[in-house]
Scaffold this motif. Structure first.
Motif, PDB file in Angstrom:
ATOM      1  N   GLU A  46     -66.303  19.504   7.540  1.00  0.00           N
ATOM      2  CA  GLU A  46     -67.355  19.098   6.607  1.00  0.00           C
ATOM      3  C   GLU A  46     -66.858  17.972   5.714  1.00  0.00           C
ATOM      4  O   GLU A  46     -65.762  18.046   5.144  1.00  0.00           O
ATOM      5  CB  GLU A  46     -67.809  20.262   5.736  1.00  0.00           C
ATOM      6  N   ASN A  47     -67.680  16.915   5.605  1.00  0.00           N
ATOM      7  CA  ASN A  47     -67.450  15.882   4.604  1.00  0.00           C
ATOM      8  C   ASN A  47     -68.131  16.359   3.323  1.00  0.00           C
ATOM      9  O   ASN A  47     -69.359  16.367   3.230  1.00  0.00           O
ATOM     10  CB  ASN A  47     -68.021  14.537   5.063  1.00  0.00           C
ATOM     11  N   ASN A  48     -67.332  16.769   2.355  1.00  0.00           N
ATOM     12  CA  ASN A  48     -67.890  17.350   1.143  1.00  0.00           C
ATOM     13  C   ASN A  48     -68.637  16.338   0.281  1.00  0.00           C
ATOM     14  O   ASN A  48     -69.407  16.729  -0.597  1.00  0.00           O
ATOM     15  CB  ASN A  48     -66.769  17.998   0.318  1.00  0.00           C
ATOM     16  N   ASP A  49     -68.431  15.048   0.543  1.00  0.00           N
ATOM     17  CA  ASP A  49     -69.109  14.010  -0.241  1.00  0.00           C
ATOM     18  C   ASP A  49     -70.471  13.647   0.330  1.00  0.00           C
ATOM     19  O   ASP A  49     -71.343  13.182  -0.401  1.00  0.00           O
ATOM     20  CB  ASP A  49     -68.232  12.757  -0.319  1.00  0.00           C
ATOM     21  N   THR A  50     -70.659  13.827   1.627  1.00  0.00           N
ATOM     22  CA  THR A  50     -71.940  13.477   2.250  1.00  0.00           C
ATOM     23  C   THR A  50     -72.731  14.688   2.708  1.00  0.00           C
ATOM     24  O   THR A  50     -73.934  14.583   2.966  1.00  0.00           O
ATOM     25  CB  THR A  50     -71.712  12.558   3.473  1.00  0.00           C
ATOM     26  N   GLY A  51     -72.042  15.828   2.845  1.00  0.00           N
ATOM     27  CA  GLY A  51     -72.700  17.021   3.369  1.00  0.00           C
ATOM     28  C   GLY A  51     -72.744  17.079   4.877  1.00  0.00           C
ATOM     29  O   GLY A  51     -73.283  18.043   5.451  1.00  0.00           O
ATOM     30  N   ASP A  52     -72.179  16.094   5.559  1.00  0.00           N
ATOM     31  CA  ASP A  52     -72.165  16.099   7.027  1.00  0.00           C
ATOM     32  C   ASP A  52     -71.248  17.218   7.530  1.00  0.00           C
ATOM     33  O   ASP A  52     -70.136  17.405   7.018  1.00  0.00           O
ATOM     34  CB  ASP A  52     -71.656  14.761   7.568  1.00  0.00           C
ATOM     35  N   ILE A  53     -71.716  17.921   8.574  1.00  0.00           N
ATOM     36  CA  ILE A  53     -70.941  19.018   9.157  1.00  0.00           C
ATOM     37  C   ILE A  53     -70.948  18.890  10.676  1.00  0.00           C
ATOM     38  O   ILE A  53     -71.991  18.647  11.285  1.00  0.00           O
ATOM     39  CB  ILE A  53     -71.523  20.390   8.763  1.00  0.00           C
ATOM     40  N   PHE A  54     -69.765  19.042  11.262  1.00  0.00           N
ATOM     41  CA  PHE A  54     -69.643  19.167  12.713  1.00  0.00           C
ATOM     42  C   PHE A  54     -68.896  20.465  12.995  1.00  0.00           C
ATOM     43  O   PHE A  54     -67.841  20.725  12.409  1.00  0.00           O
ATOM     44  CB  PHE A  54     -68.882  17.998  13.329  1.00  0.00           C
ATOM     45  N   SER A  55     -69.444  21.260  13.906  1.00  0.00           N
ATOM     46  CA  SER A  55     -68.771  22.505  14.263  1.00  0.00           C
ATOM     47  C   SER A  55     -68.825  22.718  15.767  1.00  0.00           C
ATOM     48  O   SER A  55     -69.799  22.343  16.429  1.00  0.00           O
ATOM     49  CB  SER A  55     -69.395  23.695  13.533  1.00  0.00           C
ATOM     50  N   TYR A  56     -67.765  23.319  16.283  1.00  0.00           N
ATOM     51  CA  TYR A  56     -67.677  23.695  17.692  1.00  0.00           C
ATOM     52  C   TYR A  56     -67.753  25.211  17.773  1.00  0.00           C
ATOM     53  O   TYR A  56     -66.994  25.924  17.107  1.00  0.00           O
ATOM     54  CB  TYR A  56     -66.363  23.180  18.281  1.00  0.00           C
ATOM     55  N   ASN A  57     -68.703  25.708  18.566  1.00  0.00           N
ATOM     56  CA  ASN A  57     -69.046  27.126  18.528  1.00  0.00           C
ATOM     57  C   ASN A  57     -68.176  28.013  19.420  1.00  0.00           C
ATOM     58  O   ASN A  57     -68.130  29.228  19.214  1.00  0.00           O
ATOM     59  CB  ASN A  57     -70.514  27.321  18.918  1.00  0.00           C
TER      60      ASN A  57
END
Length: 287
Positions: free
Chosen positions: A216-227
């Motif tokens: 997570e980029n805490n400054d932009t709110g962007d999140i990438f996750s691998y399930n």
């Protein structure tokens, strides 16, 4: 690895690099003298919208930047028409290619542009002397750092110190682009936000380790996750907006997210559910 240019060239030198070929310096080459390389200013592309009954126009969406040009000027010495014909052919071979060609000059070795040469004519100054100018299209409109983020931190013993130039927005603090799980920060010195989705910018985020990473980029709110769960032999790469596991598409096993980097800023990240390293690999972009 970038060649060390500082102190080696008393006159401004043009460096030409075609894909899969060594970089070639041109200053005083076989009677060809490089004079200078100039860039056109950034080309804005606004999207103005007018409404009936209201004054003026309004900008809709972000202002974009279009392609622009660079122009290199040369002086050519020849012995006769036979010599001129041979040298003209040599020049054409140096500057024309089926792929984008990288240009940079020794007065600013850390910044380059990717170009396509346009047609040009020679001006006959005398029987022996010619001049010509080559205009290059810059399709992206950007100037790029010669180094990528993964070349940092720099080793003073290496020759890549030429990758540092005035105006690159680099902080005094050491830059690292490979980190372990937990909290860390990534600096984007570019004049632009790095936006793989909106602008198709070049950004590779490489995960090596075990677990199910959430970044997570805490400054932009962007999140990438691998399930699913990575094992130690796996390599997960978020190539722009395209996740790849061991070279194969794996978007179905992700949250379909992407990561942006805010310009001229430290971007603060958290990496959880994972034990290993994450690497951010991208060039820096400039007006």
């Amino acid at each position: 690895m970038v060649k060390n240019l500082k102190g080696r060239y008393r006159s401004n030198t043009l460096f030409v690099k075609k894909q899969d070929e060594d970089e070639f310096p041109i200053q005083d080459y076989n009677g060809l003298h490089f004079l200078d390389l100039t860039l056109a200013s950034p080309q804005t592309q606004p999207n103005f919208v007018s409404y009936s009954g209201t004054d003026g126009s309004q900008q809709r969406g972000p202002i974009l930047f279009g392609a622009r040009t660079a122009t290199a000027n040369f002086f050519l010495e020849t012995d006769d028409e036979v010599s001129f014909t041979a040298k003209a052919h040599d020049i054409w071979q140096k500057f024309y290619s089926r792929t984008l060609m990288r240009l940079r000059q020794s007065i600013s070795p850390g910044i380059c542009v990717y170009t396509v040469a346009k047609g040009f004519d020679f001006t006959h100054l005398s029987y022996f002397d010619k001049s010509f100018s080559i205009q290059f299209d810059m399709p992206s409109g950007y100037r790029y750092s010669v180094l990528r983020s993964t070349d940092f931190p720099l080793d003073v013993k290496d020759n890549n110190q030429d990758g540092i130039d005035i105006g690159m927005n680099l902080p005094m603090e050491e830059l690292k682009y490979t980190h372990s799980n937990g909290e860390f920060k990534i600096f984007n010195p570019s004049d632009f936000d790095i936006q793989p989705y909106e602008q198709h910018h070049d950004l590779n985020i490489i995960f090596k380790g075990t677990g199910s990473p959430t970044l997570e980029n805490n400054d932009t709110g962007d999140i990438f996750s691998y399930n699913k769960t990575l094992i130690s032999s796996d390599s997960l790469v978020l190539n722009g907006v395209h996740p790849m596991l061991n070279g194969n598409p794996c978007e179905i096993d992700t949250n379909h997210g992407d990561i942006q980097l805010v310009r001229k800023s430290w971007n603060h990240f958290s990496l959880t559910g994972f034990s290993g390293t994450v690497t951010f690999d991208f060039p820096f972009l400039y007006l």
